[in-house]
Enzyme design. Structure first.
Site, PDB file in Angstrom:
ATOM      1  CG  HIS A  67      94.906  56.825 115.854  1.00  0.00           C
ATOM      2  ND1 HIS A  67      94.958  56.113 114.689  1.00  0.00           N
ATOM      3  CD2 HIS A  67      95.712  56.168 116.725  1.00  0.00           C
ATOM      4  CE1 HIS A  67      95.748  55.060 114.841  1.00  0.00           C
ATOM      5  NE2 HIS A  67      96.223  55.078 116.069  1.00  0.00           N
ATOM      6  CB  VAL A 123      88.498  54.202 107.532  1.00  0.00           C
ATOM      7  CG1 VAL A 123      87.895  54.553 108.872  1.00  0.00           C
ATOM      8  CG2 VAL A 123      89.767  54.999 107.271  1.00  0.00           C
TER       9      VAL A 123
END
Length: 288
Positions: A67, A123
């Site tokens: 990530h 997010v």
């Protein structure tokens, strides 16, 4: 555009459709395919989650490290997956002030140095305030707890990407019930409207309803292909309802229109979002 479950019956089609759900880790999809065939996106997601639970520690750590930093160098240079770029943009990370970017960069570096993998947060539905608060809070955790939290966020990210990639089975639906707690009866004859918020577009004006004698709608407000994940808003004409009943209120009624914003996470499930109201108060919850 998401593809139907029937279109991913072969391994190649399956990996092509959902191989990107776990960041740069198509091996999760490759192994999960053997658990099929799948009758729902929910069961497909569960199979991928089980696959990751059976992976080695090194494989899980490699996934976490795949990530990108939030608003990190790779993101700023466009060197991230299309999914990550879109998710970070929706959270407003492309419009950070100089001070915000400096603070986030410092927190990211401290976090990675402490835990050995980057800070991970789903997010897409988060604001900058939520991101900073979560990062500062999680900095205080221990490695074991934080690894579990990071993995939980990975599964959330994968679920949202999966919904973008594969159509649900169409079994989910939305219902409503309004109760007049001032009189202890169903709120018959109340006008109710439904709107979809965010990326999925507005619902047509026909999504306006009047509650029946039981205080319910005559059928599901949404079902099938119209019922998708996202944010929605009921608007209940509470003030109008009590005025029509002749209930004594102030010259300026305390409650007029009552909006209830809620989220649909799994469009294959039944969501029941009712309202309990009087001229002075209201409450809601997710029912069944």
């Amino acid at each position: 555009m998401p593809v139907p479950l029937s279109a991913i019956a072969t391994k190649d089609a399956f990996v092509a459709a959902v191989g990107g759900c776990y960041e740069k880790s198509p091996w999760v999809a490759e192994r999960a395919f053997a658990r099929g065939p799948f009758e729902s996106v929910t069961s497909l997601a569960a199979a991928m989650k089980r696959t990751l639970a059976e992976a080695t520690d090194d494989e899980v750590l490699s996934l976490l490290r795949a990530h990108p930093d939030l608003a990190g160098r790779a993101a700023l240079q466009g060197d991230v997956t299309a999914e990550s770029a879109s998710e970070q943009a929706k959270a407003g990370l492309g419009s950070l002030t100089k001070e915000e970017l400096s603070k986030l960069t410092s927190l990211n570096e401290r976090y990675t140095a402490k835990f050995g993998f980057p800070f991970i947060l789903a997010v897409r539905n988060a604001s900058k305030r939520v991101i900073f608060a979560a990062l500062e809070r999680r900095m205080a955790g221990d490695v074991t707890t934080e690894r579990a939290e990071a993995l939980a966020q990975v599964h959330k990210i994968a679920w949202l990407r999966l919904l973008d990639s594969v159509e649900g089975n169409g079994n989910g639906f939305l219902t409503c019930h309004v109760l007049d707690v001032a009189s202890g009866t169903p709120a018959a004859g109340m006008s109710v409207t439904l709107a979809r918020l965010g990326d999925h577009g507005d619902l047509p004006s026909s999504y306006a309803f009047t509650t029946n004698e039981d205080g319910r709608l005559d059928g599901p407000a949404l079902k099938g292909a119209d019922f998708c994940a996202g944010a929605y808003e009921w608007t209940f004409r509470v003030g109008e309802y009590f005025a029509a009943k002749g209930v004594a209120t102030a010259a300026q009624p305390f409650l007029g229109d009552v909006p209830i914003r809620f989220g649909i996470d799994n469009p294959e499930e039944h969501y029941h979002v009712p309202l309990l109201c009087s001229p002075w108060t209201f409450s809601t919850y997710r029912g069944s």
